[in-house]
Design an enzyme around this catalytic site. Structure first.
Site, PDB file in Angstrom:
ATOM      1  N   THR A 161      73.580  69.411  89.913  1.00 22.38           N
ATOM      2  CA  THR A 161      74.276  68.294  88.925  1.00 22.38           C
ATOM      3  C   THR A 161      73.389  68.615  87.435  1.00 22.38           C
ATOM      4  OG1 THR A 161      74.468  66.556  90.634  1.00 22.38           O
ATOM      5  CG2 THR A 161      74.023  65.558  88.680  1.00 22.38           C
ATOM      6  N   HIS A 208      74.288  70.958  85.581  1.00 22.16           N
ATOM      7  CA  HIS A 208      75.330  70.812  84.706  1.00 22.16           C
ATOM      8  C   HIS A 208      75.462  70.020  83.656  1.00 22.16           C
ATOM      9  CE1 HIS A 208      78.774  72.144  87.848  1.00 22.16           C
ATOM     10  NE2 HIS A 208      78.061  71.540  88.835  1.00 22.16           N
TER      11      HIS A 208
END
Ligand code: NAD
Ligand code: ZN
Length: 342
Positions: free
Chosen positions: A40, A43
């Site tokens: 995450t 990202h």
């Protein structure tokens, strides 16, 4: 304090000075010792479509951490300064049907630490007392710092009974690798892990799984070699890759059960005939159970579960660019950043 911040819309992160967070009456201030970099975070670093849609800069990112309590709010009575803790990354609403019934992992209104509110890539983090997990001090700090993703692995691996069963895990990323170790620990007969990355498949083998490189090896040969006759009993989808999921569906036994953690980038087609005629069960998995999964992580580590081979990089937080580069290369397991010596 120093913190890693998504300072403005666009790729990259900045190491900046930020105020030490405030501690409300029901909050706990934690001095961060170590953090893990999650997919995450990558990202968010890369600023992909999901990040652009989700993150409101400026934001201190990061949610995998271990630290020691530095201060507690005046309504916090069960934790004390100096305790070794991590934090559950989902802050729940406390008011929805599931929250009220004690099923907090099913809250309809969760807010993510390091996503929707200030995160852990910093010298200090303040979180609600309801999100604090007190560690067994015997657990090594590196391992304690990755309880969050270990929780994803444990939540998925324990979704269905694996004792004596043959397990297929698609995707040998850090979470797939940890799930393989958990499935072995929980008594699976064979654990086969697929990937397209030889570095990660070698790690899977070190963790006691049978690696299967889907570019060059066949499922049929693998199952024949293992003496499997009817397909896999339990599947754990941990790649988010449509092809991997298709291969899993095709290689399950009749009545097989699949736990799905991997997040596909977009809508994903399913061969429903296989699901129906083979009577498969599919279950989506998000996060981890508060706090049953945390309990199981602790007790499995206490009873011999070893996930240490998953950690490949240990860096100082000022070297965060190298950490993110390692993640991007695929030649990595978990990357740990140290923020302070204990
Ligand atoms: P990762 O991206 O490091 O690992 C995914 C792995 O899948 C990689 O090693 C990749 O090489 C492999 N892969 C790619 N194509 C494949 C194919 N055709 N067959 C088999 N493997 C293939 O991710 P991670 O950090 O280990 O996380 C695993 C997944 O879980 C990701 O999709 C992530 O977004 C998701 N996730 C979900 C939750 C949740 O709460 N549901 C939480 C954390 C992560
Ligand atoms: Zn809720």
């Amino acid at each position: 304090m120093k913190a890693l911040v998504k300072a403005s819309n666009g790729p990259g992160l900045e190491l900046m000075d930020q105020p030490i967070p405030e501690v409300g009456s029901h909050d706990v201030l934690i001095k961060v010792l170590k953090t893990g970099i999650c997919g995450t975070d990558l990202h968010i670093y890369n600023w992909d479509a999901w990040a652009a849609r989700t993150i409101h800069a400026p934001m201190i990112i990061g949610h995998e951490f271990v630290g020691r309590i530095a201060a507690v709010g005046d309504q916090v009575h069960d934790f004390s300064v100096g305790e070794l803790v991590s934090g559950e990354g989902h802050v729940v609403c406390g008011r929805c049907r599931n929250c009220l019934a004690g099923r907090r992992h099913l809250c309809k209104d969760t807010r993510g630490i390091g996503v929707n509110r200030s995160g852990a890539f910093a010298e200090f983090i303040s979180i609600p007392v309801t999100n604090v997990w007190s560690h067994d001090p015997a657990i090594p700090l590196d391992i304690a710092s990755i309880f969050d993703p270990l929780g994803n692995a444990v939540h998925t691996a324990l979704a269905f009974d694996v004792l004596g069963e043959d397990v297929l895990i698609t995707g040998a990323g850090p979470i797939g690798l940890m799930a393989a170790a958990v499935a072995r620990h929980a008594g699976a007969r064979h654990v086969v892990v697929t990937d397209v990355n030889p570095f990660r498949l070698a790690m899977a083998e070190r963790l006691g799984a049978v690696p299967l490189d889907v570019r060059t090896q066949s499922f049929t040969d693998c199952q024949r070699r293992l003496g499997m006759k009817e397909g896999f009993d339990v599947g754990m989808e941990m790649s988010g890759n449509p092809q991997a999921f298709g291969q899993m569906l095709a290689n399950m036994c009749h009545g097989g059960k699949i736990a799905m953690l991997g997040i596909p980038e977009k809508e994903l087609a399913i061969d429903w005939n296989t699901v129906i005629f083979n009577m498969l069960t599919l279950r989506g998995i998000y996060g981890r159970e508060m706090y049953e999964t945390w309990y199981k992580m602790t007790t499995m580590l206490q009873s011999g579960l070893d996930i240490s081979p998953v950690i490949t990089h240990r860096l100082h937080y000022t070297e965060f660019e190298s950490g993110f580069a390692a993640m991007r290369s695929g030649m990595s397991g978990k990357v740990i950043l140290t923020w302070a010596e204990d």
